[in-house]
Design a protein around this motif. Sequence first.
Motif, short mmCIF file in Angstrom:
data_model
loop_
_atom_site.label_atom_id
_atom_site.label_comp_id
_atom_site.label_asym_id
_atom_site.label_seq_id
_atom_site.Cartn_x
_atom_site.Cartn_y
_atom_site.Cartn_z
N ARG A 248 -14.67 48.03 74.44
CA ARG A 248 -14.97 46.78 73.73
C ARG A 248 -14.20 46.74 72.43
NH1 ARG A 248 -20.89 45.03 71.51
NH2 ARG A 248 -19.87 44.30 69.61
N VAL A 249 -13.97 45.54 71.94
CA VAL A 249 -13.38 45.37 70.62
C VAL A 249 -14.49 44.96 69.66
CG1 VAL A 249 -11.64 44.17 69.26
CG2 VAL A 249 -11.26 44.55 71.70
N PHE A 250 -14.51 45.61 68.50
CA PHE A 250 -15.52 45.32 67.48
C PHE A 250 -14.84 44.51 66.38
CE2 PHE A 250 -16.96 48.71 70.03
CZ PHE A 250 -18.34 48.59 70.07
N GLN B 266 -10.63 51.54 77.54
CA GLN B 266 -11.17 50.63 76.52
C GLN B 266 -12.56 50.20 76.94
OE1 GLN B 266 -8.81 47.09 76.43
NE2 GLN B 266 -6.87 48.19 76.16
N ILE C 239 -10.59 48.67 68.23
CA ILE C 239 -10.64 48.76 69.68
C ILE C 239 -11.38 50.04 70.03
CG2 ILE C 239 -9.30 48.79 71.82
CD1 ILE C 239 -6.92 47.67 70.16
#
Lengths: 243, 243
Positions: free
Chosen positions: B77-79, B75, B121
């Motif tokens: 980053r989460v946008f 992973q 994600i």
Amino acid sequence: MQAPSEQNYIQQLSIDCVIFGYQEKQLKVLVPKMNFRGDFWALPAGFIYQDENIDQAARRILEGRTGIKDIYLEQFRVFGDAQRTNLQVLERLVQLNQEKLRDHWFNQKEFDWITRRFVSIGYYALVDINKVVPQKSEMDASIEWCPIKELPPMIMDHNEMVANALETLRLNLDQKLIAFNLLPQTFTMKELQELYEAIFDKPFARNNFQKKMLELNVLERLEKKFTGAANKAPYLYRFQPQG
Amino acid sequence: MQAPSEQNYIQQLSIDCVIFGYQEKQLKVLVPKMNFRGDFWALPAGFIYQDENIDQAARRILEGRTGIKDIYLEQFRVFGDAQRTNLQVLERLVQLNQEKLRDHWFNQKEFDWITRRFVSIGYYALVDINKVVPQKSEMDASIEWCPIKELPPMIMDHNEMVANALETLRLNLDQKLIAFNLLPQTFTMKELQELYEAIFDKPFARNNFQKKMLELNVLERLEKKFTGAANKAPYLYRFQPQG
């Protein structure tokens, strides 16, 4: 906690916050204890409004527990096991606290909502512990700064979350120059070294540490710290990124 | 793409994959082009089944596009912008491709599902490009390895995702010893240096680079590479973590 509902929040998605502070040469985490029978410790957490960026949601949750707005925060990992749910925790909570829950919390629809599988975005935050006045939520009995080495067993995967946040903090520490968020505005080189030692849980050699820090070119040297013994007084520094 | 439905997938949550490969001294990204009128480039993406870990979902999506199972992935980053939605893309796609879409894709319910706000994600993957046979999905016209410096404008925030994945890759490269996932099993020091130069987009000094790599203590030196000119032949190395 506001009553969760499909309309307000994104479903099955939550945010958990590991809030790091530094005090008495120890790295600490802000941990609320829930106001129910049974020992339920849980990281500060919340949901994401439909019209809210995830970073805004994290800031809202953090401000709610620390009372401050300008906080260094960063995503560190998403926790998304298929079996990840509040169900066991909530069932035990209901079992131990029937009356209290019946009076105050969770009708059946809310219970169903909150016990589904949840994917959770982990954020860690770095704060100057002296600026924070920890805030209980309406579900908390207490909220305390707990040394990271003495954390209680928390619900679900929250202890694993703290371990993961610490791992990310260590990886990021030099490259992102973020340790200073844990300190007051001015500090001595010794205090900075003690902070690093607390985070990495190991001693550093004084000369090497000082050399490395000065080479980063982000420390502004100020006057000497007043200690009463003028000739041995250490310099104070301030974090001052160049350019 | 399978028809999305509330029952099967977690709502409003997706996964986007930045698949890195290395070839001809260039860092490349695997980019499908959608099989519709108009130039729609999009990262390999998908949703998460209710009974599936998020990492499993990412592996399923990656395997679908690369044909291989054992992939290094992480992973990054989460946008989660509040305005993050497929709506504009889908509307333009419908406008330009009415007939095609009517025949094959999206009834109204599915259209509504897929045009809601999505939190995504981001995963990046590192593959040995020689082992990959890129796979089109049923929605793709083509799928190509594209040099990272020549990426087309992709839909939504996908170009930003690639930039972010690259940034994380650079940060992680030394500490996590992951660059080797982009190389064949054996390689010369020069080849390793060229890979680092492609990732960081800058030259490294040969002696320093070699010294730094050998100090990591993860390279096993093998026989010399056969080049025909025996006395100048470089050694081959293999990634071999100690302990």
